[in-house]
Design a protein around this motif. Structure first.
Motif, PDB file in Angstrom:
ATOM      1  N   LYS A 109       1.129 -14.369   2.910  1.00  0.00           N
ATOM      2  CA  LYS A 109       1.633 -15.352   1.942  1.00  0.00           C
ATOM      3  C   LYS A 109       3.134 -15.571   2.091  1.00  0.00           C
ATOM      4  N   ARG A 110       3.872 -14.474   2.226  1.00  0.00           N
ATOM      5  CA  ARG A 110       5.333 -14.585   2.263  1.00  0.00           C
ATOM      6  C   ARG A 110       5.821 -15.273   3.532  1.00  0.00           C
ATOM      7  N   TYR A 111       5.140 -14.999   4.646  1.00  0.00           N
ATOM      8  CA  TYR A 111       5.599 -15.532   5.932  1.00  0.00           C
ATOM      9  C   TYR A 111       4.637 -16.577   6.481  1.00  0.00           C
ATOM     10  N   GLU A 112       4.091 -17.351   5.579  1.00  0.00           N
ATOM     11  CA  GLU A 112       3.207 -18.446   5.985  1.00  0.00           C
ATOM     12  C   GLU A 112       3.938 -19.358   6.969  1.00  0.00           C
ATOM     13  N   ASP A 113       3.234 -19.766   8.022  1.00  0.00           N
ATOM     14  CA  ASP A 113       3.787 -20.611   9.082  1.00  0.00           C
ATOM     15  C   ASP A 113       4.785 -19.869   9.971  1.00  0.00           C
ATOM     16  N   GLN A 114       4.851 -18.545   9.826  1.00  0.00           N
ATOM     17  CA  GLN A 114       5.599 -17.714  10.763  1.00  0.00           C
ATOM     18  C   GLN A 114       4.610 -16.802  11.478  1.00  0.00           C
ATOM     19  N   PHE A 115       5.035 -16.248  12.597  1.00  0.00           N
ATOM     20  CA  PHE A 115       4.111 -15.467  13.416  1.00  0.00           C
ATOM     21  C   PHE A 115       3.542 -14.273  12.657  1.00  0.00           C
ATOM     22  N   LEU A 116       4.389 -13.545  11.934  1.00  0.00           N
ATOM     23  CA  LEU A 116       3.903 -12.402  11.168  1.00  0.00           C
ATOM     24  C   LEU A 116       2.870 -12.838  10.143  1.00  0.00           C
ATOM     25  N   GLY A 117       3.096 -13.974   9.521  1.00  0.00           N
ATOM     26  CA  GLY A 117       2.126 -14.488   8.560  1.00  0.00           C
ATOM     27  C   GLY A 117       0.815 -14.875   9.212  1.00  0.00           C
ATOM     28  N   ASP A 118       0.889 -15.484  10.390  1.00  0.00           N
ATOM     29  CA  ASP A 118      -0.325 -15.919  11.092  1.00  0.00           C
ATOM     30  C   ASP A 118      -1.219 -14.737  11.459  1.00  0.00           C
ATOM     31  N   VAL A 119      -0.628 -13.706  12.069  1.00  0.00           N
ATOM     32  CA  VAL A 119      -1.456 -12.571  12.495  1.00  0.00           C
ATOM     33  C   VAL A 119      -1.957 -11.779  11.290  1.00  0.00           C
ATOM     34  N   SER A 120      -1.180 -11.773  10.213  1.00  0.00           N
ATOM     35  CA  SER A 120      -1.628 -11.097   8.997  1.00  0.00           C
ATOM     36  C   SER A 120      -2.830 -11.814   8.389  1.00  0.00           C
ATOM     37  N   GLU A 121      -2.789 -13.140   8.389  1.00  0.00           N
ATOM     38  CA  GLU A 121      -3.926 -13.917   7.888  1.00  0.00           C
ATOM     39  C   GLU A 121      -5.183 -13.641   8.712  1.00  0.00           C
ATOM     40  N   ARG A 122      -5.017 -13.501  10.010  1.00  0.00           N
ATOM     41  CA  ARG A 122      -6.176 -13.196  10.859  1.00  0.00           C
ATOM     42  C   ARG A 122      -6.829 -11.889  10.441  1.00  0.00           C
ATOM     43  N   MET A 123      -6.021 -10.895  10.105  1.00  0.00           N
ATOM     44  CA  MET A 123      -6.592  -9.613   9.687  1.00  0.00           C
ATOM     45  C   MET A 123      -7.302  -9.724   8.343  1.00  0.00           C
ATOM     46  N   ILE A 124      -6.741 -10.493   7.429  1.00  0.00           N
ATOM     47  CA  ILE A 124      -7.393 -10.690   6.132  1.00  0.00           C
ATOM     48  C   ILE A 124      -8.751 -11.356   6.330  1.00  0.00           C
ATOM     49  N   TRP A 125      -8.792 -12.386   7.171  1.00  0.00           N
ATOM     50  CA  TRP A 125     -10.056 -13.084   7.426  1.00  0.00           C
ATOM     51  C   TRP A 125     -11.072 -12.150   8.071  1.00  0.00           C
ATOM     52  N   PHE A 126     -10.615 -11.349   9.016  1.00  0.00           N
ATOM     53  CA  PHE A 126     -11.554 -10.449   9.687  1.00  0.00           C
ATOM     54  C   PHE A 126     -12.165  -9.466   8.696  1.00  0.00           C
ATOM     55  N   MET A 127     -11.336  -8.837   7.891  1.00  0.00           N
ATOM     56  CA  MET A 127     -11.848  -7.836   6.954  1.00  0.00           C
ATOM     57  C   MET A 127     -12.728  -8.462   5.880  1.00  0.00           C
ATOM     58  N   ALA A 128     -12.451  -9.725   5.547  1.00  0.00           N
ATOM     59  CA  ALA A 128     -13.248 -10.411   4.532  1.00  0.00           C
ATOM     60  C   ALA A 128     -14.516 -11.031   5.109  1.00  0.00           C
ATOM     61  N   GLY A 129     -14.649 -11.021   6.428  1.00  0.00           N
ATOM     62  CA  GLY A 129     -15.830 -11.603   7.057  1.00  0.00           C
ATOM     63  C   GLY A 129     -15.757 -13.104   7.212  1.00  0.00           C
ATOM     64  N   PHE A 130     -14.540 -13.670   7.133  1.00  0.00           N
ATOM     65  CA  PHE A 130     -14.359 -15.113   7.275  1.00  0.00           C
ATOM     66  C   PHE A 130     -13.870 -15.450   8.686  1.00  0.00           C
ATOM     67  N   GLY A 131     -13.835 -16.750   8.970  1.00  0.00           N
ATOM     68  CA  GLY A 131     -13.198 -17.240  10.191  1.00  0.00           C
ATOM     69  C   GLY A 131     -13.949 -16.964  11.469  1.00  0.00           C
ATOM     70  N   ASP A 132     -15.288 -16.837  11.390  1.00  0.00           N
ATOM     71  CA  ASP A 132     -16.046 -16.506  12.594  1.00  0.00           C
ATOM     72  C   ASP A 132     -15.862 -17.538  13.700  1.00  0.00           C
ATOM     73  N   GLU A 133     -15.828 -18.811  13.333  1.00  0.00           N
ATOM     74  CA  GLU A 133     -15.670 -19.852  14.353  1.00  0.00           C
ATOM     75  C   GLU A 133     -14.333 -19.710  15.067  1.00  0.00           C
ATOM     76  N   MET A 134     -13.274 -19.464  14.292  1.00  0.00           N
ATOM     77  CA  MET A 134     -11.953 -19.287  14.894  1.00  0.00           C
ATOM     78  C   MET A 134     -11.929 -18.063  15.804  1.00  0.00           C
ATOM     79  N   PHE A 135     -12.492 -16.951  15.330  1.00  0.00           N
ATOM     80  CA  PHE A 135     -12.488 -15.730  16.130  1.00  0.00           C
ATOM     81  C   PHE A 135     -13.311 -15.898  17.402  1.00  0.00           C
ATOM     82  N   ASN A 136     -14.422 -16.596  17.309  1.00  0.00           N
ATOM     83  CA  ASN A 136     -15.241 -16.809  18.504  1.00  0.00           C
ATOM     84  C   ASN A 136     -14.519 -17.687  19.522  1.00  0.00           C
TER      85      ASN A 136
END
Length: 280
Positions: free
Chosen positions: A212-239
């Motif tokens: 949230k804090r670093y949205e649109d920055q690299f740290l924010g992007d990779v952090s969002e990926r981890m949140i999606w993975f743990m929540a079971g979201f973003g399968d299309e993006m991960f694939n």
């Protein structure tokens, strides 16, 4: 240690302590880990200045010979650094066991080669030599969880922009590698088999804040990926990312964009080229 003008895969291996120097006398003594770190980073910078085909050759050969040993050292045999320069804030701060475990020369090497074909093949392999790869996500997650709150405080209270960016970059590398490793296990429907539920609970707050804090920055992007993975979201993006890491849809030579008639490399059986007689 005499430094090569153009470091090759064996030079990286010697610098990382994965191979004895030949001729003898070029090994970095255990404990001089910040010296090691500086040399590895210098090698990486030198390699980045070479043509793309040369870079690919260095990383491919390193992975072919030293990837399992790199993961093993990262997970099981981290030395204790004693040569930190107390006048340099990041060496002074990163010398603690938890901090050094979460970011170190071997992790940086995996960050460097994470987009190659070979890391994914290693992680997916069921061969004994690749067994430690199945633990990699869990251990990386535990280490980020252990230091995340402290790193976040360092980012927020840094006295200079340079110091702030160092900690943001350090955090981003650790989270990015974790997210990349998790991407290769996207087909595992039970994500607790990749990262335990207990560790997910400890970890979730940190990437949640950074996302949230670093949205649109690299740290924010990779952090969002981890949140999606743990929540079971973003399968299309991960694939999509997993297919990109496999790189089976385009010739493995950087300068070649041919997508038809590709054949697996006769040596590694991983990279694919227009002609099967081309090897890295």
């Amino acid at each position: 240690m005499a430094l090569p003008l153009l470091p090759l895969s064996d030079d990286f291996a010697v610098a990382l302590g994965l191979k004895k120097s030949d001729p003898p006398g070029g090994d970095i003594p255990e404990g001089q880990e910040f010296t090691r770190w500086r040399i590895v980073r210098m090698f990486m910078f030198q390699n980045e200045e070479t043509p793309g085909e040369h870079q690919d050759m260095v990383w491919a050969r390193f992975c072919a010979e030293y990837l399992p040993a790199t993961v093993d050292r990262l997970l099981n045999h981290l030395p204790v650094p004693w040569d930190a320069d107390e006048s340099i804030y990041h060496e002074r701060d990163m010398k603690s066991a938890d901090d050094f475990a979460a970011c170190n020369p071997w992790l940086e090497m995996l960050v460097q080669i994470q987009n190659t074909l070979y890391l994914g093949k290693y992680l997916r392999s069921n061969k004994p030599i690749a067994a430690e790869g199945k633990r990699l996500a869990q251990v990386l997650a535990e280490r980020v969880a252990a230091v995340g709150t402290r790193w976040d405080a360092k980012i927020r209270t840094a006295s200079t922009n340079q110091e702030r960016e160092f900690y943001k970059d350090t955090a981003a590398k650790a989270v990015q590698l974790l997210a990349t490793v998790c991407t290769h296990f996207i087909n595992e429907r039970d994500r607790t088999r990749v990262i335990s539920k207990e560790t997910q609970v400890k970890l979730a707050m940190i990437p949640g804040v950074w996302g949230k804090r670093y949205e649109d920055q690299f740290l924010g992007d990779v952090s969002e990926r981890m949140i999606w993975f743990m929540a079971g979201f973003g399968d299309e993006m991960f694939n999509q990312m997993r297919r990109m890491y496999k790189n089976w849809e385009v010739c493995g030579l950087e300068s070649c964009q041919v997508r038809k008639g590709l054949k697996a490399c006769g040596k590694c059986q991983t990279a694919r080229y227009v002609s099967c007689i081309i090897f890295l």
